[in-house]
Design a protein around this motif. Sequence first.
Motif, PDB file in Angstrom:
ATOM      1  N   ALA A 261      19.965  14.786  10.738  1.00  0.00           N
ATOM      2  CA  ALA A 261      20.826  13.597  10.740  1.00  0.00           C
ATOM      3  C   ALA A 261      21.550  13.417   9.419  1.00  0.00           C
ATOM      4  O   ALA A 261      22.545  12.684   9.350  1.00  0.00           O
ATOM      5  N   LEU A 262      21.076  14.070   8.365  1.00  0.00           N
ATOM      6  CA  LEU A 262      21.727  13.935   7.064  1.00  0.00           C
ATOM      7  C   LEU A 262      23.164  14.434   7.082  1.00  0.00           C
ATOM      8  O   LEU A 262      23.966  14.054   6.227  1.00  0.00           O
TER       9      LEU A 262
ATOM     10  N   GLY B 244      25.352  13.523   9.048  1.00  0.00           N
ATOM     11  CA  GLY B 244      26.223  12.390   9.360  1.00  0.00           C
ATOM     12  C   GLY B 244      26.139  11.268   8.360  1.00  0.00           C
ATOM     13  O   GLY B 244      26.467  10.124   8.682  1.00  0.00           O
ATOM     14  N   VAL B 245      25.736  11.576   7.129  1.00  0.00           N
ATOM     15  CA  VAL B 245      25.487  10.533   6.139  1.00  0.00           C
ATOM     16  C   VAL B 245      26.744   9.745   5.780  1.00  0.00           C
ATOM     17  O   VAL B 245      26.667   8.583   5.379  1.00  0.00           O
TER      18      VAL B 245
ATOM     19  N   TRP C  49      28.980   5.002   5.297  1.00  0.00           N
ATOM     20  CA  TRP C  49      28.774   5.144   3.860  1.00  0.00           C
ATOM     21  C   TRP C  49      28.534   3.809   3.166  1.00  0.00           C
ATOM     22  O   TRP C  49      27.803   3.740   2.177  1.00  0.00           O
TER      23      TRP C  49
ATOM     24  N   ILE D 238      24.842   2.944   3.909  1.00  0.00           N
ATOM     25  CA  ILE D 238      23.994   3.905   3.189  1.00  0.00           C
ATOM     26  C   ILE D 238      23.958   3.564   1.702  1.00  0.00           C
ATOM     27  O   ILE D 238      22.882   3.534   1.073  1.00  0.00           O
TER      28      ILE D 238
ATOM     29  N   HIS E 291      21.939   5.780  14.946  1.00  0.00           N
ATOM     30  CA  HIS E 291      22.266   6.941  14.123  1.00  0.00           C
ATOM     31  C   HIS E 291      22.216   6.601  12.633  1.00  0.00           C
ATOM     32  O   HIS E 291      21.775   7.408  11.813  1.00  0.00           O
ATOM     33  N   PHE E 292      22.658   5.383  12.290  1.00  0.00           N
ATOM     34  CA  PHE E 292      22.545   4.954  10.899  1.00  0.00           C
ATOM     35  C   PHE E 292      21.076   4.884  10.483  1.00  0.00           C
ATOM     36  O   PHE E 292      20.693   5.353   9.406  1.00  0.00           O
TER      37      PHE E 292
ATOM     38  N   THR F 169      19.636   8.346  10.005  1.00  0.00           N
ATOM     39  CA  THR F 169      20.192   8.988   8.816  1.00  0.00           C
ATOM     40  C   THR F 169      19.596   8.393   7.549  1.00  0.00           C
ATOM     41  O   THR F 169      19.219   9.119   6.614  1.00  0.00           O
ATOM     42  N   GLN F 170      19.498   7.060   7.500  1.00  0.00           N
ATOM     43  CA  GLN F 170      18.996   6.394   6.310  1.00  0.00           C
ATOM     44  C   GLN F 170      17.528   6.724   6.057  1.00  0.00           C
ATOM     45  O   GLN F 170      17.115   6.976   4.921  1.00  0.00           O
TER      46      GLN F 170
ATOM     47  N   ALA G 204      15.886   9.427   7.081  1.00  0.00           N
ATOM     48  CA  ALA G 204      15.804  10.831   6.667  1.00  0.00           C
ATOM     49  C   ALA G 204      16.204  10.994   5.205  1.00  0.00           C
ATOM     50  O   ALA G 204      15.563  11.734   4.438  1.00  0.00           O
ATOM     51  N   LEU G 205      17.257  10.287   4.797  1.00  0.00           N
ATOM     52  CA  LEU G 205      17.714  10.368   3.410  1.00  0.00           C
ATOM     53  C   LEU G 205      16.677   9.786   2.456  1.00  0.00           C
ATOM     54  O   LEU G 205      16.383  10.370   1.402  1.00  0.00           O
TER      55      LEU G 205
END
Length: 352
Positions: free
Chosen positions: A64-65, A67-68, A72, A75, A142-143, A146-147, A149-150
Amino acid sequence: MPIFERFLTLWVALCIVAGIALGHWVPGLFQVVGAIEVANVNLPVALLVWLMIIPMLVKIDFGALAGVAAHWRGIGVTLLVNWAVKPFSMALLGWLFIGGLFAPWLPADQIESYIAGLILLAAAPCTAMVFVWSNLCRGEPHFTLTQVALNDAIMVVAFAPIVGLLLGLSAITVPWNTLVLSVILYIAVPVGLAQALRRRLLASGGPEALERTLKWLQPVSLVALLATLVLLFGFQGDAILAQPLVILMLAVPILIQVYLNSGLAYLLNRASGEAHCVAGPSALIGASNFFELAVAAAISLFGLQSGAALATVVGVLIEVPVMLSVVAIVNRTEGWYEAGRAVRRREDATGA
């Protein structure tokens, strides 16, 4: 939310009672468990922590990163709050309340340990439970993925330096060997094992196999958490019975930092023009904690009977009701949020 997770606070409270009672009636059992150590790592607790953490990390898709950049603004806000605000604000609140205002009513030899536990609690952003909170506030999935995972990727390299810095500023001796070992044992290794299991499940049975396994693993994770709490309170029971108000005093800075950081993230997202479906999970990720890691690190660094371990457990005790209250605030203020000038300007620009 499944009924077992909905009433997590109740199960935690029952484990506190059970741990204190067992610690009083069969103290020899806890002494035996506490003695099973290698390099200052308690092996039974380490096993329980792996059972807590690995099922949660299996959910994380580091792919998923890629699609960081899609969200933005959210994030950026969440990273700012998680890594530049929350650990430092918690350290400040710990010094103010535990080291200052409440110090006369706390055991003097545990004050530094309590502050250390609060720092450990705030230095690791939440992982799996965030998916529950995000779903309840109709967050953008998805956000959220992604968040999380980051944050997990950052945690591998940032957790130890931030904790070491803040413990050093608090004049608390930093056992660097144990801290680095904790990062390896409770972040790096579980992440590697969880991702290997995830890839194997997807390769052999696809998303359906992954989903079935996660449903089976989730209760294992919560049971391991509750078993860990029984152990902790078996060791902490006498201290708590001697000073029952210590839990309430430790809860004060935790509560303040949750509302402070969730409110800050929510307002910054509104000011930046981010969509509400991103601002909600951003606020929740910014406020909640990876308490499983905090508990494990506190035990490794300071021991099962330490004030640090107790402080992290207080975070577990209040996590569910406090985060549900943040979800309610986010949901009830959606109209006010969407009326923000920057939000409306972004919607007009994108044709939303």
